[in-house]
Enzyme design. Structure first.
Site, PDB file in Angstrom:
ATOM      1  N   ARG A  57      -0.906  11.981 -31.582  1.00 28.42           N
ATOM      2  CA  ARG A  57       0.050  10.700 -31.243  1.00 28.42           C
ATOM      3  C   ARG A  57       0.495  10.111 -32.452  1.00 28.42           C
ATOM      4  NH1 ARG A  57      -0.808   5.757 -30.523  1.00 28.42           N
ATOM      5  NH2 ARG A  57      -2.998   5.997 -29.819  1.00 28.42           N
ATOM      6  N   TYR A 111      27.183  11.264 -20.844  1.00 27.48           N
ATOM      7  CA  TYR A 111      26.074  11.648 -19.866  1.00 27.48           C
ATOM      8  C   TYR A 111      25.781  10.542 -18.935  1.00 27.48           C
ATOM      9  CZ  TYR A 111      21.782  13.581 -18.178  1.00 27.48           C
ATOM     10  OH  TYR A 111      20.567  13.992 -17.403  1.00 27.48           O
ATOM     11  N   ASP A 183      25.165  11.431 -30.326  1.00 29.52           N
ATOM     12  CA  ASP A 183      24.526  12.371 -29.347  1.00 29.52           C
ATOM     13  C   ASP A 183      25.262  13.634 -29.712  1.00 29.52           C
ATOM     14  OD1 ASP A 183      23.512  14.015 -27.337  1.00 29.52           O
ATOM     15  OD2 ASP A 183      23.230  12.323 -25.904  1.00 29.52           O
ATOM     16  N   LYS A 208      18.193  21.592 -24.659  1.00 31.75           N
ATOM     17  CA  LYS A 208      19.670  22.286 -24.531  1.00 31.75           C
ATOM     18  C   LYS A 208      19.705  23.372 -25.622  1.00 31.75           C
ATOM     19  CE  LYS A 208      20.199  18.899 -21.549  1.00 31.75           C
ATOM     20  NZ  LYS A 208      19.714  19.127 -20.208  1.00 31.75           N
TER      21      LYS A 208
HETATM   22  N1  PLP Z   1      22.196  13.931 -23.893  1.00 34.82           N
HETATM   23  C1  PLP Z   1      23.277  14.698 -23.489  1.00 34.82           C
HETATM   24  C2  PLP Z   1      24.645  14.821 -23.884  1.00 34.82           C
HETATM   25  C3  PLP Z   1      22.697  15.174 -22.303  1.00 34.82           C
HETATM   26  O1  PLP Z   1      23.672  16.221 -21.564  1.00 34.82           O
HETATM   27  C4  PLP Z   1      21.548  15.216 -21.685  1.00 34.82           C
HETATM   28  C5  PLP Z   1      21.063  15.859 -20.547  1.00 34.82           C
HETATM   29  O2  PLP Z   1      21.633  16.665 -19.910  1.00 34.82           O
HETATM   30  C6  PLP Z   1      20.788  14.303 -22.498  1.00 34.82           C
HETATM   31  C7  PLP Z   1      21.053  13.595 -23.551  1.00 34.82           C
HETATM   32  C8  PLP Z   1      19.172  13.925 -21.960  1.00 34.82           C
HETATM   33  O3  PLP Z   1      18.271  14.872 -22.371  1.00 34.82           O
HETATM   34  P1  PLP Z   1      16.815  15.379 -21.670  1.00 34.82           P
HETATM   35  O4  PLP Z   1      17.400  15.832 -20.354  1.00 34.82           O
HETATM   36  O5  PLP Z   1      16.327  16.325 -22.760  1.00 34.82           O
HETATM   37  O6  PLP Z   1      16.177  14.154 -21.537  1.00 34.82           O
END
Ligand code: PLP
Length: 393
Positions: A57, A111, A183, A208
């Protein structure tokens, strides 16, 4: 730091060797021991401050290698990994030390789960949350007028694939003293180095494109050592770490990220062009098409390819018609994620944007007829034909 800077080279050679070890593995092992010990109490004492690997951790081998590799690809000094992209988004919020009355601005069309999480955190802490269409021409000025403490954008928005002008937003954010996080999940650090485009933090859901094979959930934030150090320290206490096997799989996926992104981009462009030429679908959204509302921004910010995501609307019908489409595809999988080697299709109104209210979806322009496609590595003609045979006549 001088040295190689090309993603193809960095993806192969960054994060291959642990600092302070003589062993040279060609591939780092999955380091499953959650704890180690030292013969010397002085060494143990130092390790508990994160100077060596004693307790997973505090600092862990596989996660550290992945952090080194992602930092290299992002062109960052440091990175910190998490158990999911959402955990990374949560950690970023926490790191801002927001107080009641502070303002936060985020994407109106990003998202849905991020929107839901930040709404919840804002309501709990008395922070004012504003959602803006950050790809609008007047968005930098409108954002600056709110004088937020923190701004979160998506480099390519999920699911509409809008592209904010990040350097413009960064200039406006920094002029009012806001911290700017991006992001970059949809473009990946290979196609878009958001820190170089003005971001203070570059966030990725490594679930992803970085992992690329849908076999490990994870998140990562990169930035200057000064910005990442507090996140590393906070993670020791909140424990939102990435496990060793997930880190190992993600690093294995990352090794091929540059070649995958080149192929995904080429295939997505071909698929978008085929879709755009078919009368049964409308509003084909792809940053690489001249018809995309921010194509000029995309051409400037995505010099290595326009990415693997495409969205379109059925010319006729609504949710029921999209549900039948999801059942009719043969090659593509109706899976609620993106970034896999296989083509994935989804209905954003009931999946990615499920946690937004109907009003929020309407405001963002996410209709019931919208389909999102994560274009895979199959032959692009096969992908286009599969999608088109699944669209109703
Ligand atoms: N950011 C974006 C643009 C996403 O499309 C997603 C998930 O689809 C996330 C963050 C969240 O990621 P996680 O599913 O790994 O928690």
């Amino acid at each position: 730091m001088s040295g190689p800077d090309k993603p193809e080279t960095l993806a192969i050679h960054a994060g291959t060797r642990l600092q302070g070890s003589r062993t040279v593995d060609l591939v780092a092992p999955v380091h499953l021991s959650a704890v180690g010990y030292f013969e010397s109490s002085e060494d143990l004492d130092a390790s508990l401050d994160g100077k060596d690997f004693v307790y997973a951790r505090i600092r862990a081998q596989n996660a550290s290698l992945l952090e080194e590799a992602v930092a290299a690809l992002e062109g960052a000094e440091a990175a910190v990994t998490y158990g999911s992209g959402m955990a990374a988004l949560r950690a970023l919020w926490d790191a801002q030390g927001l107080r009641p009355g502070d303002r936060v601005v985020m994407a109106l069309d990003g998202y849905g789960a991020t929107r839901a999480l930040y709404k919840q955190l804002a309501a709990r802490s008395g922070v004012e949350l504003h959602a803006l269409l950050l790809s609008d021409k007047d968005a930098p000025a409108r954002m600056a007028a709110l004088a937020p403490r923190f701004l979160l954008a998506e480099a390519i928005t999920n699911p509409l694939l809008n592209m904010p002008d990040l350097p413009e937003l960064a200039r406006a954010a920094h002029a009012v003293g806001a911290v700017f996080a991006v992001d970059g999940t949809f473009s990946s650090p290979v196609l878009q180095r958001t820190l170089q485009q003005g971001a203070d933090y570059a966030l990725q859901s490594s679930t992803k494109w970085i992992n690329g094979h849908s076999d490990a959930t994870g998140g990562v934030v990169a930035g200057s050592a000064e910005r990442i150090q507090p996140l590393l320290a906070a993670r020791v206490l909140d424990g939102a770490i990435l496990g060793p096997f997930e880190a190992w799989l993600t690093l294995r996926g990352l090794r091929t990220l540059p070649v995958r992104m080149a192929a995904h981009s080429a295939h997505a462009l071909a698929v978008a062009q085929r879709l755009a030429a078919d009368g049964r679908v409308t509003r084909v959204l792809y940053p690489g098409l001249p018809s995309h509302p921010q194509h000029a921004v995309a051409a400037r910010l995505l010099p290595r390819g326009y990415g693997g995501m495409v969205a379109f609307e059925m010319a006729h019908g609504g949710r029921a018609e999209v549900f039948r489409f999801l059942e009719r595809v043969k090659l593509a999988r109706p899976a609620p994620t993106l970034g896999d080697v296989a083509t994935l299709v989804m209905h954003p109104a009931s999946a990615a944007a499920r946690r937004m209210t109907a009003e929020e979806r309407a405001q963002a322009g996410i209709s019931e007829r919208l389909v999102r496609v994560s274009v895979g590595l199959e032959d692009p003609d096969d992908i286009a034909e599969d999608l088109l045979q699944a669209v109703a006549p």
